[in-house]
Structure formats: C-alpha cells, structure tokens
Design an enzyme around this catalytic site. Sequence first.
Site, PDB file in Angstrom:
ATOM      1  CE  LYS A 148      15.254 117.279 172.461  1.00 33.46           C
ATOM      2  NZ  LYS A 148      16.060 118.081 173.347  1.00 33.46           N
ATOM      3  NE  ARG A 198      16.703 125.848 168.134  1.00 32.41           N
ATOM      4  CZ  ARG A 198      15.389 125.648 168.158  1.00 32.41           C
ATOM      5  NH1 ARG A 198      14.800 125.229 169.272  1.00 32.41           N
ATOM      6  NH2 ARG A 198      14.664 125.850 167.089  1.00 32.41           N
ATOM      7  NE  ARG A 247      14.324 126.984 175.065  1.00 33.96           N
ATOM      8  CZ  ARG A 247      13.858 125.763 175.171  1.00 33.96           C
ATOM      9  NH1 ARG A 247      14.569 124.748 174.770  1.00 33.96           N
ATOM     10  NH2 ARG A 247      12.696 125.559 175.704  1.00 33.96           N
ATOM     11  CD  GLU A 269      20.978 122.203 171.009  1.00 36.66           C
ATOM     12  OE1 GLU A 269      20.003 122.920 170.660  1.00 36.66           O
ATOM     13  OE2 GLU A 269      21.048 121.628 172.104  1.00 36.66           O
ATOM     14  NE  ARG A 309       7.308 123.498 174.663  1.00 34.73           N
ATOM     15  CZ  ARG A 309       8.565 123.095 174.823  1.00 34.73           C
ATOM     16  NH1 ARG A 309       8.950 121.924 174.379  1.00 34.73           N
ATOM     17  NH2 ARG A 309       9.424 123.851 175.447  1.00 34.73           N
ATOM     18  CE  LYS A 326      10.349 117.391 174.340  1.00 35.13           C
ATOM     19  NZ  LYS A 326      10.750 118.354 175.335  1.00 35.13           N
TER      20      LYS A 326
HETATM   21  P1  ATP Z   1      14.482 119.151 176.456  1.00 35.31           P
HETATM   22  O1  ATP Z   1      14.128 119.567 177.842  1.00 35.31           O
HETATM   23  O2  ATP Z   1      14.020 117.789 176.060  1.00 35.31           O
HETATM   24  O3  ATP Z   1      15.890 119.472 176.062  1.00 35.31           O
HETATM   25  P2  ATP Z   1      13.420 121.487 175.598  1.00 35.31           P
HETATM   26  O4  ATP Z   1      12.286 121.741 176.487  1.00 35.31           O
HETATM   27  O5  ATP Z   1      14.703 122.159 175.868  1.00 35.31           O
HETATM   28  O6  ATP Z   1      13.621 119.958 175.515  1.00 35.31           O
HETATM   29  P3  ATP Z   1      12.179 121.068 173.151  1.00 35.31           P
HETATM   30  O7  ATP Z   1      11.375 121.997 172.363  1.00 35.31           O
HETATM   31  O8  ATP Z   1      11.428 120.015 173.837  1.00 35.31           O
HETATM   32  O9  ATP Z   1      13.045 121.894 174.136  1.00 35.31           O
HETATM   33  O10 ATP Z   1      13.257 120.360 172.238  1.00 35.31           O
HETATM   34  C1  ATP Z   1      13.872 121.101 171.292  1.00 35.31           C
HETATM   35  C2  ATP Z   1      15.255 121.460 171.758  1.00 35.31           C
HETATM   36  O11 ATP Z   1      16.150 120.443 171.371  1.00 35.31           O
HETATM   37  C3  ATP Z   1      15.699 122.674 171.020  1.00 35.31           C
HETATM   38  O12 ATP Z   1      15.414 123.846 171.729  1.00 35.31           O
HETATM   39  C4  ATP Z   1      17.179 122.488 170.833  1.00 35.31           C
HETATM   40  O13 ATP Z   1      17.881 123.117 171.886  1.00 35.31           O
HETATM   41  C5  ATP Z   1      17.386 121.010 170.954  1.00 35.31           C
HETATM   42  N1  ATP Z   1      17.809 120.363 169.699  1.00 35.31           N
HETATM   43  C6  ATP Z   1      18.862 119.537 169.582  1.00 35.31           C
HETATM   44  N2  ATP Z   1      18.972 119.069 168.335  1.00 35.31           N
HETATM   45  C7  ATP Z   1      17.969 119.612 167.607  1.00 35.31           C
HETATM   46  C8  ATP Z   1      17.565 119.487 166.238  1.00 35.31           C
HETATM   47  N3  ATP Z   1      18.197 118.704 165.377  1.00 35.31           N
HETATM   48  N4  ATP Z   1      16.470 120.191 165.860  1.00 35.31           N
HETATM   49  C9  ATP Z   1      15.804 120.992 166.725  1.00 35.31           C
HETATM   50  N5  ATP Z   1      16.150 121.131 168.022  1.00 35.31           N
HETATM   51  C10 ATP Z   1      17.228 120.452 168.472  1.00 35.31           C
END
Ligand code: ATP
Length: 547
Positions: free
Chosen positions: A246, A251, A266, A295, A405, A411
């Site tokens: 991650k 994104r 995003r 990303e 989601r 995650k």
């Molecule tokens: P957080 O606040 O934990 O960063 P978030 O709310 O931004 O999470 P989530 O849907 O919970 O978003 O987590 C997915 C996010 O993680 C994605 O939007 C992306 O930006 C990031 N990310 C990093 N590496 C990856 C990956 N390998 N695959 C998918 N998403 C990834």
Amino acid sequence: MLFREFAELCDTIEKTSSRLAMADLLAEVFPTLSADDLPIFVRFSRGKIFPDWSAEKLGFGPGLLYEALAYVIGKKRETVVSAINSSGDTGRVVEGLLEKREQTMFFSEELELLDVHSRFVQMANTSGRKSQQERMRSAQYLFSNASPLEGRYLARLMLEEMRIGVGEGVVREAVAKGFAVPEETVEHAHQALNDLGEVALLAKTNPSALAEVHITPFRPVKMMLAQAGSIVGMVETHGSVAAENKYDGSRFQFHKVGDRTAIYSRRLEEMTKSLPDVVALLAAATNHDVIIDGEVIAMQDGKPMPFQTVLRRIRRKHDVAEAAGAISMQPRVFDILVCDGETLIDKPLSERRRILESVMKEFVAPQMVSNSPEDIERYYHAALDDGNEGIMLKVIDSPYLPGNRGKLWIKIKPEVDTIDLVVTGAEWGEGKRAKMFGSFLLACQDENGDLLELSRVATGIDDAMLAELYELFKDKIIAEHGKTVVFEPDVVFEVGYAELQRSTNYAAGYALRFPRFVRLRDDKDPSEIETAGSLARRYSMQNKAGQ
Ligand code: ATP
C-alpha cells in the site's frame, strides 16, 4: 420542462422522508421528460450541474450569490449576508428574500430547465478579466426571473448542495423503475459512464445498449476503494489472495489513446499539467491504448518520501518544475480497466493483472499471491520497512467495481485511529492568531449525504498549516456569527482521536475524545467522508476491544 415544475417536484421530495417514495416520484417523472431535459433533471436533482466524470466547476462562490441576490431584491449586500447568517440554510433565505422583493419584475419570463442549465454552463466557461462580471450577470438574470421557490433551488444548485435527500441509490432505483430495466444493469452502466444523467438518457432512448456500455477514454471513472480488514479473515474467506504494497502516494487514473494522454486524481480532476513527468513515463511504458489505475509516489535517493509534503508542492502550480527536479515522481500501476478499446472491469483481477503485465513494460506494482497468513504477515512487515503504509489484499477473481468500497480490496496497516471528516465551520483564533481560524468544526455524513456535526479540532495544527488553512478557507465562508464562521463543506481533514464517546452535543450522537489534526485530505471528496453507519461500527468495535 419549466424550472418551476422542477422546483415544485424538489419541494415535494424534500418533504418526503422515505427513499422508496422518492424513487417512486422520480420514476413517474423520468419517462415524461424530453431527451434534452432528462439528463439535466437527473443531475440537478442531486445538486450536480456537470457529469460526475467532469471536474468542471461553476466557479460561483457564496460571495457572488449574495451580491447577485442583493441587486435583484434592491437591498444592500449586508442585508442578504445578515439574513443568511441568522439561518444557515441559504436556499430558504433566498426564498424568503425573494418573497419580500420590493421591485416587482414586469418582464419576468418563465425559466426553462434548459435555460437555467445553459446559463450555468456559460458561468463555468467564462474566463478572463470580465468573467466575474459575466457570472454575476447570469446570476442576476436567473434570480430576477425566479419565483421564491425557484430561488430556493437556484441558490442550492449554485452551491451544488440540494438538501432534498436524493442520492445515487435513489436515482438508480428510479431509472430502473421508470424505464423498466434491471437495477443491476443501471448500476453497471453507471459504473462505466460515471454520469447518471447519461445512464437515464440511454435507458430512455436505447435500453438494450445499457448492458453494453464501455468506459470512454478521457472520461475518468470512480476508483475502486478498500475496507479495513485482517490477513487471517481474508485467507479464511478466500484462500489465496493477492498482496501488494500500500504505497504512500496519490492515486491516479491514466488514460492513453494513440498520442493523446491524460492523468486524473482520485477526485477525478485532470492533473496532466501538474504531473508531466509521470505522464511521460507511463506513455513511454506502453504501446497500447489503455486506462490504468495506480499510485504515484515521490522518491528521493531511492526512498519513498512522505507524500503530503510533495503534494503541497505540486499544488503550488509554479513549483512544478522545481518539484519535478528535486524529487522524482514514480508511478506504480496495479490495475487496468481498458485495453485497446476493450472494457476489462468485469474480468477477474488475475486476468486483468496478466493483461497489465503484458502491456506495461515498466512500473507494474509487485504482487504476491498466497494463502499463508504467515507469508502475508512477513510481506506486510517488509512493506512497512520499505516505507509503505502497509499492504492491500485483493480477491483474485474479483471484478473492478468503480467507486465501490467493499470487501474485495482490504487494507492492512498499523492501528492508528484516524477518521476523515469534512470541515463545516471554524472559530476565529485569539491573540496573535486573531486573523486566522483557531478551531475547526467537523462533520460526518448520514446515508443521504447530509452532514452531521461530530467534533471540533484545534490541536496538532502548526503556524504554517494555520496560515495555509486560512488561505484555503477564506473564500469558502458562507456565513459569520460573531466569532463563528460557517464554511461551504468542501475540505476534508484526517483527524486522530483517543476514543469515541456518546454525546448529545453533536448531531452525530458521538464526539471525539482528544481530537488532533493529522493532515489535509485534499485528494478526498467530501462525499467520501465517514458515514454515520461506520461511526457506529467504530464505536461498537472500540467497546468490544476494551472488554
Ligand atoms: P487511507 O486513508 O488508509 O489512505 P483511503 O481512505 O485513502 O485510505 P482506501 O480505499 O482505504 O483509501 O485505500 C485505498 C487507497 O490506497 C487507494 O485509494 C490508493 O490511493 C492507495 N493505494 C496504495 N497502494 C495501493 C495498491 N497497491 N492498490 C490499491 N490502492 C493502493
């Protein structure tokens, strides 16, 4: 359709609390609308002027609205501002002021829905020195020809917040019912087109094509998101799963057809000019026409950098060259949505991954497939050691669900309790901080997207950030009562806290104990903040954990 008819229907919906009844009302109206009116009606009912894939903005802040209205009712701007300050519901205040309007308009015309829309498009498209004046003229035209009820909804549309409780789900249901097509088909078409207006139009004009829609290059689709979960839970449910780092970055969605390329954030804003180096790297890495999900991370001396620092530099547009020189921006791609005209989102992840690896010469994020919780745990620790946020676990045979989601992407990251909330207001600071905002009022959302206040945060914001926040919020002020300011709910904060407590002080029914500002989440849209449902889940998990 007359705008008056639209406003009357919104008023009826606003008085309705049942989602089902709202969907029924809309389902009755949709088939009666012309092909021109229908998409606009659908977007307007959700407070949208443009399709969701478009990052186009009206460019019409509360300040202009007050001025236009003051002109039309023949009063001073202060009169309008003070009326709004004492209410908070701009739409209702506008309605009240139009009721009392002294200058009766002799030549008032009935506004058409299409006319209102084209005025809005004009407002969005004006640029240059005279653009504010032109926007003002359009707003004056609209308010002068509006009845009080129309004024209520014109104002809300201008602020892009309808407050009638119509969310995506209600519209999807209504389209399905109104045009007798299965709701899954509507949902599927919506995922690909990212515009319910166009989906409704297709349902009316060519329903059999709904099941066939493809993702269109240069119209970004919403990104698939993840839930929190556990390694053991994923392996127990699915057996082998795919694990990836991650990345701590931002994104993106990259579109390429021939020589034409674009990259979106995003929030689906086009960032092509801000990330020229990333675009060039991606374009050079494939000979195919693609839409790719990934990303972007910032590297310095071979190590990932905390991305927030870099993001701020990117945002200051003039620093692009400097930022690009000092730090290298690197893409990591992990999914492919379209390849050479074929939409791939319904194919399983394993298949998409195979295609991704075959079309991208570089930058594909490494992936490990395993059913061993121990191996995945080791992968997780290695990911953290390398400066990543944690890992993502993905179900191997899952489709790509835009905007979803769900439990298909999980995650895994170290336990830190943070929560994303939208800022709805602030209080002016004291002493040397009197000209800045001191504490910020935060809200989560209920299932209709209505905001519920939850807490205030003042801790964890240093002077530099306070100054940045002042710059960010100063144009978002809707109303002011003494030391308190009300903002357009547009900016998302990530906030840490020690514990969630039941509280009657805030509309959400909870309050955060020891809230502290962690960071600005300007990659997140206010529609992505915490929901009342997930707040309740956090509360019960926290209490279970404490037992
Ligand atoms: P957080 O606040 O934990 O960063 P978030 O709310 O931004 O999470 P989530 O849907 O919970 O978003 O987590 C997915 C996010 O993680 C994605 O939007 C992306 O930006 C990031 N990310 C990093 N590496 C990856 C990956 N390998 N695959 C998918 N998403 C990834």
